[in-house]
Motif scaffolding. Structure first.
Motif, PDB file in Angstrom:
ATOM      1  N   ALA A  71       0.996  -0.755   0.275  1.00  0.00           N
ATOM      2  CA  ALA A  71       0.033   0.008  -0.013  1.00  0.00           C
ATOM      3  C   ALA A  71       0.533   1.144  -0.152  1.00  0.00           C
ATOM      4  N   ILE A  72       1.732   1.477   1.059  1.00  0.00           N
ATOM      5  CA  ILE A  72       2.544   2.102   0.882  1.00  0.00           C
ATOM      6  C   ILE A  72       3.670   3.119  -0.540  1.00  0.00           C
ATOM      7  N   ARG A  73       3.868   1.643  -0.735  1.00  0.00           N
ATOM      8  CA  ARG A  73       4.192   1.512  -2.482  1.00  0.00           C
ATOM      9  C   ARG A  73       3.088   2.225  -3.473  1.00  0.00           C
ATOM     10  N   GLY A  74       2.245   1.969  -3.457  1.00  0.00           N
ATOM     11  CA  GLY A  74       1.644   2.053  -4.215  1.00  0.00           C
ATOM     12  C   GLY A  74       1.334   3.433  -4.103  1.00  0.00           C
ATOM     13  N   ALA A  75       1.310   4.237  -2.648  1.00  0.00           N
ATOM     14  CA  ALA A  75       0.430   5.389  -2.454  1.00  0.00           C
ATOM     15  C   ALA A  75       1.930   6.184  -2.892  1.00  0.00           C
ATOM     16  N   ALA A  76       3.082   6.062  -2.652  1.00  0.00           N
ATOM     17  CA  ALA A  76       4.485   6.771  -3.144  1.00  0.00           C
ATOM     18  C   ALA A  76       4.467   7.004  -4.588  1.00  0.00           C
ATOM     19  N   VAL A  77       4.500   5.998  -5.192  1.00  0.00           N
ATOM     20  CA  VAL A  77       4.293   5.723  -7.117  1.00  0.00           C
ATOM     21  C   VAL A  77       3.368   6.999  -7.622  1.00  0.00           C
ATOM     22  N   PHE A  78       1.992   6.841  -6.776  1.00  0.00           N
ATOM     23  CA  PHE A  78       0.759   7.369  -7.072  1.00  0.00           C
ATOM     24  C   PHE A  78       0.936   9.209  -6.803  1.00  0.00           C
ATOM     25  N   PHE A  79       1.793   9.334  -5.856  1.00  0.00           N
ATOM     26  CA  PHE A  79       1.543  10.871  -5.407  1.00  0.00           C
ATOM     27  C   PHE A  79       3.194  11.592  -5.889  1.00  0.00           C
ATOM     28  N   VAL A  80       4.360  10.780  -6.673  1.00  0.00           N
ATOM     29  CA  VAL A  80       5.074  11.862  -7.278  1.00  0.00           C
ATOM     30  C   VAL A  80       4.642  11.986  -7.685  1.00  0.00           C
ATOM     31  N   LEU A  81       4.062  10.681  -8.857  1.00  0.00           N
ATOM     32  CA  LEU A  81       3.226  10.723 -10.712  1.00  0.00           C
ATOM     33  C   LEU A  81       2.633  12.475  -9.873  1.00  0.00           C
ATOM     34  N   LEU A  82       1.604  12.422  -9.188  1.00  0.00           N
ATOM     35  CA  LEU A  82       0.166  13.393  -8.961  1.00  0.00           C
ATOM     36  C   LEU A  82       1.307  14.390  -8.838  1.00  0.00           C
ATOM     37  N   MET A  83       2.649  14.079  -7.942  1.00  0.00           N
ATOM     38  CA  MET A  83       3.193  16.227  -7.982  1.00  0.00           C
ATOM     39  C   MET A  83       3.525  16.149  -9.435  1.00  0.00           C
ATOM     40  N   LEU A  84       4.779  15.797 -10.160  1.00  0.00           N
ATOM     41  CA  LEU A  84       4.672  16.112 -11.639  1.00  0.00           C
ATOM     42  C   LEU A  84       4.066  16.545 -12.366  1.00  0.00           C
ATOM     43  N   TYR A  85       2.925  15.772 -12.103  1.00  0.00           N
ATOM     44  CA  TYR A  85       1.766  16.550 -13.002  1.00  0.00           C
ATOM     45  C   TYR A  85       1.165  18.224 -12.538  1.00  0.00           C
ATOM     46  N   LEU A  86       1.275  17.790 -11.472  1.00  0.00           N
ATOM     47  CA  LEU A  86       0.570  19.462 -10.838  1.00  0.00           C
ATOM     48  C   LEU A  86       1.274  20.369 -10.667  1.00  0.00           C
ATOM     49  N   GLY A  87       2.491  20.186 -10.604  1.00  0.00           N
ATOM     50  CA  GLY A  87       3.619  20.812  -9.877  1.00  0.00           C
ATOM     51  C   GLY A  87       4.535  20.942 -10.196  1.00  0.00           C
ATOM     52  N   GLY A  88       5.239  19.837 -11.124  1.00  0.00           N
ATOM     53  CA  GLY A  88       6.359  18.852 -11.439  1.00  0.00           C
ATOM     54  C   GLY A  88       7.418  20.307 -12.444  1.00  0.00           C
ATOM     55  N   PRO A  89       7.874  19.835 -13.182  1.00  0.00           N
ATOM     56  CA  PRO A  89       8.486  20.142 -14.139  1.00  0.00           C
ATOM     57  C   PRO A  89       8.679  21.555 -14.350  1.00  0.00           C
ATOM     58  N   TRP A  90       7.082  21.663 -14.969  1.00  0.00           N
ATOM     59  CA  TRP A  90       6.093  22.680 -15.659  1.00  0.00           C
ATOM     60  C   TRP A  90       6.197  23.927 -14.962  1.00  0.00           C
ATOM     61  N   HIS A  91       5.988  23.719 -13.791  1.00  0.00           N
ATOM     62  CA  HIS A  91       6.128  25.166 -13.008  1.00  0.00           C
ATOM     63  C   HIS A  91       7.324  25.109 -12.248  1.00  0.00           C
ATOM     64  N   VAL A  92       8.817  24.372 -12.392  1.00  0.00           N
ATOM     65  CA  VAL A  92      10.339  25.014 -12.746  1.00  0.00           C
ATOM     66  C   VAL A  92      10.313  25.846 -14.186  1.00  0.00           C
ATOM     67  N   VAL A  93       9.941  25.211 -14.625  1.00  0.00           N
ATOM     68  CA  VAL A  93       9.972  25.551 -16.409  1.00  0.00           C
ATOM     69  C   VAL A  93       9.484  27.387 -16.203  1.00  0.00           C
ATOM     70  N   LYS A  94       8.014  27.001 -15.438  1.00  0.00           N
ATOM     71  CA  LYS A  94       6.903  28.599 -15.959  1.00  0.00           C
ATOM     72  C   LYS A  94       7.746  29.773 -15.044  1.00  0.00           C
ATOM     73  N   GLN A  95       8.669  28.752 -14.362  1.00  0.00           N
ATOM     74  CA  GLN A  95       9.269  30.330 -12.423  1.00  0.00           C
ATOM     75  C   GLN A  95      10.127  30.777 -13.796  1.00  0.00           C
ATOM     76  N   THR A  96      11.096  29.739 -13.822  1.00  0.00           N
ATOM     77  CA  THR A  96      12.518  30.153 -13.980  1.00  0.00           C
ATOM     78  C   THR A  96      11.964  30.861 -15.879  1.00  0.00           C
ATOM     79  N   LEU A  97      11.302  30.965 -17.044  1.00  0.00           N
ATOM     80  CA  LEU A  97      10.985  31.919 -17.839  1.00  0.00           C
ATOM     81  C   LEU A  97      10.314  33.318 -17.205  1.00  0.00           C
TER      82      LEU A  97
END
Length: 622
Positions: A347-373
């Motif tokens: 359960a912990i492994r599944g939740a970890a994978v899910f929330f990592v992917l959700l973090m990447l989708y909602l605020g991950g690299p795109w958020h970093v790139v947007k703020q940098t630009l």
């Protein structure tokens, strides 16, 4: 230790499967055999270990207080200089004036937020919008602290707290002296000091200390595989944007580095167990997945902790905290319910994978790139040019010169590209090396020391995003970012003597298990006299090295303290105060955007543009 506990669990499960009628006794017998000697040893060693532990903690506290006092005293030099008769115009109504434009905005937010009858200001922010700085400032004003006293003394007292995480990191890796020297270097570093002087009432006084403290918690959690320190690090990451509104990109980048590093160790351990690698790190797989889950939750919900969002939708953060509590409950349940441990781990492994992917989708690299630009006006202009076709020119129209408007951020010195080192033809030009470490040589030593630190302790790669922001982003987007590199650069530059000794120990055939790590202090000095002497010599060499690095930074700090005037002096503030008298609430004052928030603070009148509102209205004013 981690592998031993894993084998222990596997042997327990094997015995339980073979003898279902005697499940409890074998476990109890093993616990008695394995744990009793450790408890006896702990009891026997307690009297001898307690005094050194208290001495170590006292030394740590003393080092922090001295370094903090040095930073506060250095900043207080500006106040002493402002009190001189020739600088009477540094004051207004018995209070000291502000030394940077952004301070007018934060001060006006606090003034309007605590006023019994606030002015009718349009496009102004409330005290919640800017998070900790304005909320803490408003609370202090409400209990009787005057606004000028607040804007002057908060940087003096808060900014030197940067020494706390720096000294703690040094102690974590075996040397309070190293951390102390690095703390003294960081607290007076050129860029950090210049953005935390009295009257520089800005989020910069928190923006570096908070992630440095989060880094300490993560490093300690990694080294000790401690869930308590891991929780502290995850919470620090989650609430960093509450302290520094643009901090989400930093949080997500650091979180991804931590997750990636722990996953790398897990993969290397698996390859070693399958005999595909001759060596492998000792890593607790359960802790790794626990760490990924908690850090991912911190990185995901940091998106909603800036002051403006936190108070608009507090339920989002409550969900994040409840998820963290739920994750901790699962970890506790796994410990006390061994028969369900495998199910909980899945359960912990599944939740970890899910929330990592959700973090990447909602605020991950795109958020970093947007703020940098946002800090690269040249790139922004090209993107706008590519975004759509330009209107066709009228061939019959009279040929006129084309109007060209400059991007607002192209007019700001601190967000222009900055060279790494001083140029020979213009040695006084602002450069990354001087702002991070005080000199070209100091910066070169910092880079060498950081490389040595990462080679010996690869977990420092977790802080790579902080270095990237403070060095590379500062190079391409402006020297304002150099403050982020200051703590790690200070640790790297002062680490060289101890680092070279540790590198020698690692390759020596006759070596102790660790420098002062395997035995108490006095016992180590007796058993390993040669290494103990080498450790003392390395420590003594750290002091003159640190002095040579600190001196140019402190000279610059004193020069700045005695030479930095307020943005507006008393006669100019008097003119703005007169505007309040001859106008009425709701009126507008036209001024260049730099001075818009000064009009808010001293006149209480509306403006079209300000540092908080840089829109196309700037073209009208221009």
């Amino acid at each position: 230790m981690a592998k031993r506990s894993k084998r222990k669990r596997q042997s327990d499960e094997t015995r339980l499967a073979q003898s279902p009628t005697q499940q409890v006794p074998p476990v109890l017998r093993e616990e008695v055999i394995n744990e009793l000697p450790e408890k006896v040893d702990a009891e026997l060693d307690a009297p001898s270990r307690t005094p050194p532990r208290w001495a170590s903690r006292t030394l740590l506290l003393l080092a922090i207080l001295i370094a903090w006092g040095a930073g506060a005293g250095l900043r207080n030099e500006w106040v002493r200089n402002a009190d001189k008769p020739e600088h009477a115009d540094y004051k207004w109504k018995d209070g000291y004036l502000l030394t940077t434009h952004d301070s007018f905005f934060y001060a006006s937010v606090i003034e309007q937020g605590t006023a019994a009858q606030p002015d009718q200001l349009v496009q102004h922010a409330d005290i919640y919008h800017q998070g900790l700085l304005t909320l803490l400032g408003a609370a202090l004003v409400k209990i009787g602290v005057s606004l000028p006293m607040l804007t002057t003394w908060m940087p003096i007292l808060i900014a030197p707290l940067i020494v706390v995480p720096v000294i703690l990191i040094g102690r974590l890796y075996g040397s309070t002296l190293w951390g102390f020297c690095a703390g003294l270097l960081a607290v007076g570093a050129t860029s950090y000091f210049s953005r935390t002087t009295p009257g520089y009432f800005d989020t910069d006084m928190f923006a570096v200390t908070w992630p440095a403290m989060a880094l300490y918690f993560l490093l300690r959690a990694h080294r000790e595989e401690s869930r308590a320190w891991l929780l502290a690090g995850a919470l620090m990451l989650m609430f960093y944007p509450f302290v520094y509104g643009s901090g989400a990109s930093v949080v997500i980048a650091v979180g991804l580095c931590f997750i990636g590093y722990r996953l790398l160790l897990l993969v290397l351990d698996q390859l070693h167990q399958r005999k595909k690698l001759p060596w492998g790190p000792e890593v607790d797989h359960e802790f790794t997945w626990d760490a990924i889950l908690l850090v991912a939750l911190g990185g995901l919900f940091c998106i909603w902790t800036p002051g403006s969002l936190l108070f608009q939708a507090p339920w989002k953060i409550l969900i994040g905290l409840m998820l963290i509590v739920g994750a901790l409950w699962l970890m506790w349940q796994r410990k006390h319910s061994p028969f369900q441990s495998e199910k909980i781990n899945r359960a912990i492994r599944g939740a970890a994978v899910f929330f990592v992917l959700l973090m990447l989708y909602l605020g991950g690299p795109w958020h970093v790139v947007k703020q940098t630009l946002g800090y690269l006006p040249g790139v922004q202009a090209k993107l706008e040019a590519w975004s759509g076709p330009k209107p066709a020119a009228n061939p019959n129209a009279e040929s006129l010169p084309e109007l060209k408007f400059q991007q607002v951020k192209e007019t700001i010195v601190e967000v222009k590209a900055t060279p790494f080192f001083a140029a020979k033809d213009n040695p006084r030009e602002t450069n990354v090396a001087k702002r991070v470490s005080g000199s070209d040589l100091g910066f070169a030593l910092a880079v060498f020391g950081l490389a040595l630190l990462i080679i010996l302790h690869p977990e420092f790669l977790i802080g790579a995003p902080i270095l990237g922001i403070g060095i590379y982003l500062a190079h391409i987007a402006g020297h304002r970012f150099t403050i982020h590199a200051v703590p790690l650069a200070a640790l790297g530059a002062t680490y060289i003597p101890l680092g070279l000794l540790e590198l020698t120990r690692r390759f020596s055939p006759d070596k102790p298990k660790a420098m002062l790590g395997s035995l108490p202090f006095f016992e180590f000095s007796k058993k390993h006299q040669g290494w103990f002497t080498a450790w003392l010599v390395a420590g003594l060499l750290t002091v003159p090295l640190a002095y040579g690095l600190i001196r140019p930074n402190y000279d610059h700090a004193l020069l700045l303290s005695r030479g930095r005037p307020p943005v507006l002096r008393a006669p100019e503030v008097a003119q703005l105060a007169e505007l309040r008298k001859i106008s009425k609430p709701g009126d507008y004052v036209l001024t260049w955007w730099d001075y818009g928030s000064a009009v808010w603070l001293y006149s209480g009148r509306n403006v079209l543009t300000s540092p908080y509102n840089q829109s196309n209205d700037n073209y009208i004013i221009a």
